[in-house]
Write an enzyme that holds these catalytic residues in place. Structure first.
Site, mmCIF file in Angstrom:
data_model
loop_
_atom_site.group_PDB
_atom_site.id
_atom_site.type_symbol
_atom_site.label_atom_id
_atom_site.label_comp_id
_atom_site.label_asym_id
_atom_site.label_seq_id
_atom_site.Cartn_x
_atom_site.Cartn_y
_atom_site.Cartn_z
ATOM 1 N N GLY A 87 1.382 100.833 34.074
ATOM 2 C CA GLY A 87 0.926 99.670 34.828
ATOM 3 C C GLY A 87 -0.586 99.529 34.829
ATOM 4 O O GLY A 87 -1.303 100.234 34.108
ATOM 5 N N ASP B 213 12.925 107.038 35.384
ATOM 6 C CA ASP B 213 13.161 106.093 36.492
ATOM 7 C C ASP B 213 12.751 106.784 37.795
ATOM 8 O O ASP B 213 13.350 107.800 38.181
ATOM 9 C CB ASP B 213 14.649 105.710 36.516
ATOM 10 C CG ASP B 213 14.965 104.740 37.648
ATOM 11 O OD1 ASP B 213 14.081 104.485 38.506
ATOM 12 O OD2 ASP B 213 16.113 104.250 37.678
ATOM 13 N N TYR C 216 6.393 93.971 50.897
ATOM 14 C CA TYR C 216 5.541 94.997 50.277
ATOM 15 C C TYR C 216 4.751 95.759 51.346
ATOM 16 O O TYR C 216 4.715 96.997 51.352
ATOM 17 C CB TYR C 216 4.602 94.284 49.316
ATOM 18 C CG TYR C 216 3.559 95.131 48.635
ATOM 19 C CD1 TYR C 216 3.911 96.059 47.657
ATOM 20 C CD2 TYR C 216 2.198 94.966 48.917
ATOM 21 C CE1 TYR C 216 2.946 96.801 47.003
ATOM 22 C CE2 TYR C 216 1.226 95.698 48.256
ATOM 23 C CZ TYR C 216 1.600 96.615 47.303
ATOM 24 O OH TYR C 216 0.634 97.344 46.647
ATOM 25 N N LYS D 272 4.814 99.710 52.378
ATOM 26 C CA LYS D 272 3.617 100.573 52.315
ATOM 27 C C LYS D 272 3.329 101.212 53.677
ATOM 28 O O LYS D 272 2.965 102.381 53.755
ATOM 29 C CB LYS D 272 2.401 99.775 51.837
ATOM 30 C CG LYS D 272 2.456 99.391 50.357
ATOM 31 C CD LYS D 272 2.386 100.609 49.447
ATOM 32 C CE LYS D 272 2.308 100.227 47.972
ATOM 33 N NZ LYS D 272 2.441 101.395 47.083
HETATM 34 N N1 LIG Z 1 -3.189 96.665 41.425
HETATM 35 C C1 LIG Z 1 -3.586 96.473 42.678
HETATM 36 O O1 LIG Z 1 -4.412 95.591 42.946
HETATM 37 C C2 LIG Z 1 -3.051 97.355 43.779
HETATM 38 C C3 LIG Z 1 -3.578 97.205 45.070
HETATM 39 C C4 LIG Z 1 -3.092 98.002 46.107
HETATM 40 C C5 LIG Z 1 -2.127 98.967 45.831
HETATM 41 N N2 LIG Z 1 -1.622 99.102 44.561
HETATM 42 C C6 LIG Z 1 -0.575 100.122 44.357
HETATM 43 O O2 LIG Z 1 -0.902 100.960 43.266
HETATM 44 C C7 LIG Z 1 0.288 101.352 42.558
HETATM 45 C C8 LIG Z 1 0.185 100.951 41.095
HETATM 46 O O3 LIG Z 1 -0.026 99.556 41.030
HETATM 47 P P1 LIG Z 1 -0.253 98.764 39.660
HETATM 48 O O4 LIG Z 1 -1.118 97.618 39.964
HETATM 49 O O5 LIG Z 1 -0.620 99.698 38.578
HETATM 50 O O6 LIG Z 1 1.223 98.204 39.437
HETATM 51 P P2 LIG Z 1 1.909 97.669 38.100
HETATM 52 O O7 LIG Z 1 2.991 96.739 38.478
HETATM 53 O O8 LIG Z 1 0.849 97.196 37.148
HETATM 54 O O9 LIG Z 1 2.526 99.008 37.506
HETATM 55 C C9 LIG Z 1 3.648 99.641 38.064
HETATM 56 C C10 LIG Z 1 4.359 100.406 36.967
HETATM 57 O O10 LIG Z 1 5.535 100.983 37.519
HETATM 58 C C11 LIG Z 1 6.571 100.883 36.562
HETATM 59 N N3 LIG Z 1 7.879 100.952 37.207
HETATM 60 C C12 LIG Z 1 8.559 99.960 37.854
HETATM 61 N N4 LIG Z 1 9.738 100.427 38.264
HETATM 62 C C13 LIG Z 1 9.819 101.717 37.887
HETATM 63 C C14 LIG Z 1 10.794 102.735 38.020
HETATM 64 N N5 LIG Z 1 11.963 102.512 38.652
HETATM 65 N N6 LIG Z 1 10.532 103.948 37.499
HETATM 66 C C15 LIG Z 1 9.360 104.213 36.860
HETATM 67 N N7 LIG Z 1 8.398 103.285 36.697
HETATM 68 C C16 LIG Z 1 8.626 102.057 37.207
HETATM 69 C C17 LIG Z 1 6.339 99.540 35.885
HETATM 70 O O11 LIG Z 1 6.975 99.502 34.614
HETATM 71 C C18 LIG Z 1 4.812 99.506 35.802
HETATM 72 O O12 LIG Z 1 4.340 100.032 34.576
HETATM 73 C C19 LIG Z 1 1.444 100.684 43.321
HETATM 74 O O13 LIG Z 1 1.945 101.571 44.283
HETATM 75 C C20 LIG Z 1 0.769 99.520 44.012
HETATM 76 O O14 LIG Z 1 1.468 99.153 45.152
HETATM 77 C C21 LIG Z 1 -2.060 98.303 43.547
#
Ligand SMILES: NC(=O)c1ccc[n+]([C@@H]2O[C@H](COP(=O)([O-])OP(=O)(O)OC[C@H]3O[C@@H](n4cnc5c(N)ncnc54)[C@H](O)[C@@H]3O)[C@@H](O)[C@H]2O)c1
Length: 313
Positions: free
Chosen positions: A12, A53, A143, A147
């Site tokens: 991600g 997963d 969400y 969290k």
């Molecule tokens: N990006 C932001 O701005 C932001 C802000 C606050 C918090 N976060 C938190 O940071 C973390 C990462 O966020 P991100 O932006 O990289 O998210 P993203 O959606 O870009 O990446 C999440 C990844 O998790 C994978 N995924 C989904 N379901 C899955 C499963 N069952 N098993 C394994 N992998 C799985 C997806 O394929 C994806 O690659 C999350 O917990 C998110 O809530 C992100």
């Protein structure tokens, strides 16, 4: 030598850059990337990868035992905008993945956990400016509820079972290596792509919606620094407030226009406006600064410079 690390959700927006950083710090073979799908070519070729997963405890346990994993970074989650469309799937993924990793730590199969929370833990009754570390939360999104519950469980596992779990409440993250994954702050990445491609952008939030944001390099540095800190310095075991910069779509457009004078922004708020309206405008991160030395480096104009330079290639 550092003991092996597993990143779950490594493909991600954050996981990709975290994987690169941890591999350069601890060695490619020592950092196992995993996700439910394959990631970008550069990530896939940079070291070991497992299809995994995050909701399958036995599968994670197998990988942990096979590679003798010591630390897990759990980045898999369903983000704010997507979670409003699939509430039960979001709850199941966000909570069960966390329980799986916390339980592995409780059973002493791993010794340290990183799990990210978000500014989405706050809600419409939270003080909007300079939101304190501890305050009214009452999140109003699927969400945010997941969290906030996650934070409570992290603190519980720390207090009851001695699990060394560490967390930050990331603001909206801005980066160029991957596209964002369905959050309410995604506009702040899309806008740079569209500015370079079309010279214009239609924003799904209103011009004056001020939100806390951060450039990815700062977010990765915060994550690594928190995980490197001695355990006794980490007083907050729910999740730390973390701040970088605050701005509105209009201010971001002005920052882009300094480099692309003809850039035009228009506004067509959709369902994400309501989510954004429930979140803080700015965050007080003094606990993180005091307890483990956090300090952001990137402001809006520096972020714009980096984004445009890297996206131009
Ligand atoms: N990006 C932001 O701005 C932001 C802000 C606050 C918090 N976060 C938190 O940071 C973390 C990462 O966020 P991100 O932006 O990289 O998210 P993203 O959606 O870009 O990446 C999440 C990844 O998790 C994978 N995924 C989904 N379901 C899955 C499963 N069952 N098993 C394994 N992998 C799985 C997806 O394929 C994806 O690659 C999350 O917990 C998110 O809530 C992100």
């Amino acid at each position: 030598m550092h003991k092996p690390i597993l990143i779950i959700g490594a493909c991600g927006q954050i996981g990709t850059e975290l994987t690169f950083e941890l591999r350069s710090k601890y060695g490619d073979e020592n950092v196992i990337a995993s996700d439910i799908r394959e990631g970008g070519e550069a990530l896939m070729q940079s070291g070991p990868f497992e299809l995994l997963d995050a909701t399958n405890y036995a599968a994670i346990e197998d990988v942990v035992m096979h590679y003798e994993i010591d630390e897990v970074y759990l980045m898999a989650a369903m983000l704010s905008a997507t979670a409003e469309k699939f509430p039960m799937r979001a709850w199941n993924l966000n909570m069960n993945s966390l329980f799986n990793v916390l339980n592995l730590a409780k059973e002493k199969k791993i010794s340290k956990v990183f799990w990210p929370s978000s500014i989405a833990v706050f809600g419409p009754n939270t003080p909007k400016q300079n939101t304190p570390q501890s305050t009214i939360m009452e999140p109003s999104t699927v969400y945010g509820i997941s969290k906030q519950s996650g934070e409570r469980w992290c603190e519980y596992y720390y207090k009851k079972y001695g699990v060394d779990v560490r967390s930050v409440r990331y603001p909206g993250l801005i980066s160029w290596k991957t596209m964002p994954g369905g959050g309410t702050t995604d506009y702040a990445v899309e806008i740079y792509h569209e500015a370079l491609k079309k010279g214009s952008y239609e924003c799904f939030l209103d011009s004056d919606t001020e939100l806390p944001m951060m450039y990815m390099d700062d977010a990765i540095r915060a994550t690594v620094s928190l995980m490197d800190s001695p355990a006794e310095k980490i007083k907050v075991r729910s999740s730390y407030n973390l701040a970088g910069m605050n701005f509105t779509p209009k201010q971001m457009a002005d920052s882009i226009a300094k480099h692309i004078p003809e850039f035009k922004i228009s506004y067509a708020p959709d369902f994400r406006q309501e989510i954004a309206d429930s979140w803080p405008s700015s965050i007080d991160d003094s606990a993180a600064r005091k307890e483990w030395g956090w300090e952001p480096r990137f402001d809006l104009d520096q972020t714009t410079l980096e984004m445009l330079k890297n996206l131009k290639g």
